[in-house]
Design a protein around this motif. Sequence first.
Motif, short mmCIF file in Angstrom:
data_model
loop_
_atom_site.label_atom_id
_atom_site.label_comp_id
_atom_site.label_asym_id
_atom_site.label_seq_id
_atom_site.Cartn_x
_atom_site.Cartn_y
_atom_site.Cartn_z
N THR A 147 0.83 -1.21 0.00
CA THR A 147 0.00 0.00 0.00
C THR A 147 0.86 1.25 0.00
O THR A 147 0.59 2.21 -0.73
CB THR A 147 -0.88 0.04 1.26
N GLY A 148 1.89 1.23 0.83
CA GLY A 148 2.76 2.40 0.95
C GLY A 148 3.37 2.77 -0.39
O GLY A 148 3.31 3.92 -0.82
N LEU A 149 3.92 1.76 -1.07
CA LEU A 149 4.57 2.03 -2.34
C LEU A 149 3.58 2.57 -3.36
O LEU A 149 3.89 3.41 -4.18
CB LEU A 149 5.22 0.75 -2.89
N THR A 150 2.34 2.07 -3.29
CA THR A 150 1.35 2.48 -4.29
C THR A 150 0.87 3.90 -4.06
O THR A 150 0.72 4.68 -4.99
CB THR A 150 0.13 1.53 -4.22
N TYR A 151 0.58 4.22 -2.80
CA TYR A 151 -0.16 5.45 -2.53
C TYR A 151 0.66 6.59 -1.93
O TYR A 151 0.16 7.69 -1.75
CB TYR A 151 -1.33 5.17 -1.59
N PHE A 152 1.93 6.31 -1.57
CA PHE A 152 2.67 7.33 -0.84
C PHE A 152 2.69 8.70 -1.54
O PHE A 152 2.44 9.72 -0.91
CB PHE A 152 4.10 6.86 -0.54
N PRO A 153 2.97 8.74 -2.86
CA PRO A 153 3.03 10.06 -3.50
C PRO A 153 1.71 10.84 -3.38
O PRO A 153 1.72 12.04 -3.12
CB PRO A 153 3.32 9.73 -4.96
N ALA A 154 0.60 10.13 -3.54
CA ALA A 154 -0.70 10.81 -3.45
C ALA A 154 -0.97 11.28 -2.03
O ALA A 154 -1.48 12.38 -1.81
CB ALA A 154 -1.81 9.87 -3.93
N LEU A 155 -0.61 10.44 -1.04
CA LEU A 155 -0.81 10.83 0.36
C LEU A 155 0.05 12.05 0.71
O LEU A 155 -0.35 12.90 1.50
CB LEU A 155 -0.46 9.67 1.29
N ALA A 156 1.26 12.10 0.13
CA ALA A 156 2.15 13.23 0.42
C ALA A 156 1.56 14.54 -0.07
O ALA A 156 1.70 15.58 0.56
CB ALA A 156 3.52 12.98 -0.21
N LEU A 157 0.85 14.49 -1.21
CA LEU A 157 0.25 15.71 -1.76
C LEU A 157 -0.97 16.16 -0.96
O LEU A 157 -1.30 17.34 -0.95
CB LEU A 157 -0.19 15.46 -3.21
N GLY A 158 -1.66 15.21 -0.32
CA GLY A 158 -2.91 15.55 0.36
C GLY A 158 -2.74 15.66 1.86
O GLY A 158 -2.24 16.66 2.38
N PRO A 159 -3.15 14.61 2.60
CA PRO A 159 -3.19 14.72 4.06
C PRO A 159 -1.85 15.01 4.72
O PRO A 159 -1.80 15.71 5.72
CB PRO A 159 -3.72 13.34 4.51
#
Lengths: 218, 561
Positions: B543-555
Amino acid sequence: MTLLNGTARSTARLAGAALRALIALTVLCGVLYPLAVTGIAQAAFPHQANGSEVRADGRTAGSALIGQTYTLDRKDKAGNPLPDPKYFQPRPSAAGTNTVNTQYKILVSGGSNLAADSTVLSGQIKDRRRQIAAFNGVAPGAVPPDAVTASGSGVDPDISPAYATLQVTRVARANGLPRAEVARLVEDHTDGRALGFLGEPHVNVLELNIALQALARR
Amino acid sequence: MSSELSAVLQLAALIGALALVYRPLGDYLAAVYRSGRHLRAERWIYRCVGADPDTAMRWPAYLRGVLAFSGVSVLFLYLLQRVQGGLPLSLGFSSITPAQAFNTAASFVSNTNWQSYAGEQAMGHVVQTAGLAVQNFLSAAVGIAVAIALVRGFARSRTGELGNFWADLVRTVVRVLIPLSVIAAVVLVACGAIQNFAGIHEVGQLTGGSRQLNGGAVASQEAIKEIGTNGGGFFNANSAFPFENPNAFTNLFEIFLILVIPFALTRTFGVLVGNVRQGYAILAAMGLIWLGFTALMMWTEFHHGGPALQAAGGAMEGKEQRFGVGASSIFATSTTLTSTGAVDAMHSSFTGFGGGIALLGMMLGEIAPGGVGSGLYGMLVMAVIAVFIAGLMVGRTPEYLGKKIGSREIKLAACYILVTPALALGFTAVSMVLSTPPDSILNTAGNATGHSGAHGFSEVLYAFTSGANNNGSAFAGLGANTDWYNTTIGLAMLLGRFLPMVFVLALAGSLAEQKPVPETAGTLRTEKPLFAGLLVGAVIIVTGLTYFPALALGPMAEGLS
């Protein structure tokens, strides 16, 4: 071609079976189940099943579970009705009115959905803190969080004991009642945590105001 | 008692209650799917369907059943909403527009229960009880059926047969969901949830005048909404509304209902594969993630970071006084780590990190413990991945439960894992790039109200993550009732539900055909704590590898700013 016909025919057969399954299960889950639950509910718990309505002076005074507003006919500069000093005031509400099926006038429940870093929300909270402090004659720092934030439902029936206590002096003065009696009323209407540890202590505003009205009329 | 202590005690009571019913319910479920008997009500339904419940199905037939039933369900629910205006018992409510009706039909059939409408002003008695609530039962039953088919794939050998879809579907409804829902609904009514057909009626108010309040079959819908990890509220405010969730007890009870079947299914899995300790390992991985997320959520919400919540002195925006911060935190992680999406507090007004935890919970694929059925099959696919990673490390052909994880199995597992992120991130990216969809964002830097752009991005990411993972909760700041969001979120929900099911059933079929590999000294012991730890690690890394960039931009940007 015959193969294709065969596929089409078996697909149609399957869709037919699926439709019949859906209809049978809709009768079970969508008709029999809700009717059975309604039957049990209306027989065993009619008061709760019909909205926990409470009465005062021989007439319905609302649902104990749904918050109300206690306002004057006069409005402030922004066009919002002014709070009535004679009553305990509920939490702020961000609920709206219905936008579809407008033959009805219902409240559409919900919160503000404003974010923790929203400048709009920060502004609202600061304004509410100032207004509530001035209205009740207390220091702005004494106003508790639930008094300055909009609830999730927009019809929160409760306030914190701290917010109720903060309103005691103003309510007592507006009704010409001794402060101690109103303070006792708040104490009597403070519900602790359910079973001692569930949720937060709270005061049901409608029930408190009904008791207050009775006290003021005595 | 401090609020923090009360929160910890509520968590402890919840865990105690779940532990108490874990074995009896898990064993009961196993017995249901092993049973050779048919109840009279079930036989009546099989006769209506015209299906023989004893015919064993291979995976393509099982899948065809799932898809045909769900397809017909989407169509039926769509049409029901489209003709609402002409139906009796619908309070004179108008018909739902095509885009919103499609979105809602896709939403309820895919067990998502994303709602771009407000229930109290849009849906009459017929659509609520005979349409939406029915899919609360049926979408849950389909999810459980597919999970049981996968478990049979592990349990069976040298056959391709996974059981009979119609029997699994009907039994789940008749023997599991209906009895549990009746009990739960009666408990909810006793505590104050409403259950009537009064429609919209005038109720007098204390200071004079009256107000219009909704009546409806709320408790019966609330019960299955939680038990089936559906989450679609009768009212717009969902479980924050007092008629759905009247007090602190019902609040904890509803959290219990959300979690009870997903956790108990790990026991069912253990019993059906003939080794309950295999089930405990899966349970341990699920429980660890759920507990960790809940503890983090409580910590950040009690800490009430963010300028507005600091000004308020507590994270009470969007929360109800009778629940408070602690109980709302437990509800939030339980609803986003399952496919439920019901809310007792508004997630958009949580702290930046709190909103991020809710978002991350969904991004894990909702497997801790996950939706009814979908949580178990999702975690079992992750277990296949974990076994594969372990196999790579020691240079051995990976095996799980006596089945070889060969190239076909790992391809299917990989496809399963890729579907939802591709949908969530793809649709988010397109929505941010196009010109009009961002107009729906409430909390943006660009508009006159002056909010952070990070939260605005989170609103869109949250919506598609919620849809593709079949959660249905919302950062409700997003005005999602537009043709664009109704259509794209609708597609994300359908594809995010049924494509993974294709891969799961194909995997089940492939496993069921294998002959078992004998256990040797070199076999990875998948019932041991070490494996549970490896599984948690695999879940977080993937999950981390998949979503980290998007999470960094948002929350993360919001939480750090």
